[in-house]
Scaffold this active site. Sequence first.
Site, PDB file in Angstrom:
ATOM      1  NE  ARG A  14      -7.294   4.005   9.349  1.00  0.00           N
ATOM      2  CZ  ARG A  14      -7.878   5.117   8.963  1.00  0.00           C
ATOM      3  NH1 ARG A  14      -9.202   5.213   9.000  1.00  0.00           N
ATOM      4  NH2 ARG A  14      -7.171   6.139   8.511  1.00  0.00           N
ATOM      5  CG  MET A  44      -1.862   1.145   1.347  1.00  0.00           C
ATOM      6  SD  MET A  44      -3.167   0.887   2.596  1.00  0.00           S
ATOM      7  CE  MET A  44      -2.205   0.695   4.088  1.00  0.00           C
ATOM      8  CE1 TYR A  48       1.477  -0.308  12.303  1.00  0.00           C
ATOM      9  CE2 TYR A  48       3.537  -0.346  11.097  1.00  0.00           C
ATOM     10  CZ  TYR A  48       2.624  -0.974  11.908  1.00  0.00           C
ATOM     11  OH  TYR A  48       2.859  -2.248  12.319  1.00  0.00           O
ATOM     12  CD  GLU A  49      -1.812   1.028   7.470  1.00  0.00           C
ATOM     13  OE1 GLU A  49      -2.716   1.652   6.885  1.00  0.00           O
ATOM     14  OE2 GLU A  49      -0.796   0.612   6.878  1.00  0.00           O
ATOM     15  N   GLY A  50      -2.828   5.540  10.069  1.00  0.00           N
ATOM     16  CA  GLY A  50      -3.627   6.589  10.695  1.00  0.00           C
ATOM     17  C   GLY A  50      -3.282   6.655  12.167  1.00  0.00           C
TER      18      GLY A  50
END
Length: 589
Positions: free
Chosen positions: A301, A160, A441-443
């Site tokens: 997430r 990603m 990470y991932e928001g």
Amino acid sequence: MYRAPVEDIAFTLKHVAGMKSALDAGTFGDLGEDLVDAVLGEAGRFATEEVAPLYTIGDRQGAVLKGAAVTTPPGWKELYRRWIEGGWNALSGPEAYGGQALPTMLGVAALEMWNSAAMAFGIGPTLTMGAVEALDKHASEDLKAKYLEKLVSGEWMGTMNLTEPQAGSDLAALRARAEPVGDGSYRIFGQKIFITYGEHDFTDNIIHLVLARLPDAPAGTRGISLFLVPKFLVGDDGALGARNDVFCSGLEHKLGIHASPTCTMIYGDGFEGAEPGAVGWLIGEENKGLACMFTMMNNARLCVGMQGVAVAEAATQKAIAYANERRQGKAASYTGTGMAPIVHHPDVQRNLLTMKALTQTARAISYSCAHAIDMARVSAGDEAAHWRDRANLLTPLAKAFSTDIGVEVASLGLQVHGGMGFIEETGAAAFYRDARIAPIYEGTNGIQAIDLVMRKLPLGGGGHVHGYIAELADVAGAVRTSNMPGFGRTADALDAALGDLSEATRFLQKLTADGRSEEALAGATPYLRLISLAAGGAYLARGALADHNRIALCRFFAENLLGEVSALRARVIDGAESLAAAGKTLVSA
């Protein structure tokens, strides 16, 4: 060494998160408890016997970049090959492309075990699974036919590619560009950073999902498209062709997860004399790439949340083992001779029980999120909408609370080890180093809290979250009517916590309805922890009602940890003004 807690995982899936009732109702067709138990048992064996022994060498040697090629630590490539031969990558993949189409709940339970055994290993397949979901939902039939089967099997891995040096979490600032060629393909140019497994030696092809802008794209996030860019071009017969113009220019030297290559990726720079421009194909519609990518990101997430649970479990196991071996001082509860194992000391017991309780609450929240995803997929109409809302509500909790808990529990594990925990040779510090990335990470977890307050609390006209709180209150009521003395003051503590949760929820909903979003955001992070702790207490109680051997841990959580909810409610309701005033002192320009 880590041993997969298959019994605890199976119990949480079935009796806390809702799998047993779904199985009994035939929700997942002919899937039964016997197959569930078999899958979990074999996953536990593989994680314990195959993955965990390679953790230390992965942490100490890490991934190595030479030229543009990445070599993973000794034994890791062979481990991945055995892993995909076992069918683990295909566990929840679509049947049409060779997947087993098993419930998400089983997939994330197995994922917990891979990440407990070695987080740097478990994170790689996570991105492939997300790529499969994004392609399955948004790609053209031609792209699906060419790429999905090998991604589902794990023969190829996916990535990603979101952020860039100037962008960070603000995807509106992305600059990577895509130029149409006229034959249906595009040429991609730009730099992407922090790309997990962007280059490695596990597979002979890597399929990158890349966000980029078309020449006439609108500004901001409305002008982002998603492209499939393979490391090697693929012929119509599925055979690998020429090397694409994409390469890894550097590896990050990280605090933890050393065996996971975190890459800087360069697209369209004329790699090894190639004509500049990485060849890619559009996924979904032009300028709708963020919606396509969010399919992958939402999956990621929850998976990152499982990393928090996983590291917490591994750290807890190690701390309990050490506390039973390490002898120091005297303890009233110890009847043996000589110094007592430190597990007899009340403060050590408090730390260990806190670790166990927080790990179990995070596991229950995450598995409940996976259950909601499964139920949304198999339901229809209003019921499907209900479960989609529930999955959306629980996703920021699963990601943020679980990863915060991973760090917190790993830190407590260091404390239990004392000075030996600060020394790398004991292995306790490695869990803390690995865990620390997951809240980022991932928001980031702050972004998850914003998402929860601004987008998830309004679901169902603001009513969905209150329906969820009512369900948790039913559990508290069941504890009270059980009249079991072992619960102590659990029912009272749950009632108080859920009352605080209800009050804080209505307060934030009113702020957002009145357009006072800045004040609402000031309370977002404490609110996320508040709702997670309150929900976690109810989930522990649900488990204790199903298995009375779990009552003691439930009571410990309720009477020792759940009181934090009251302080969090005060921060949500009363903290905005002081935060704003003090925040001004931090601004230099």
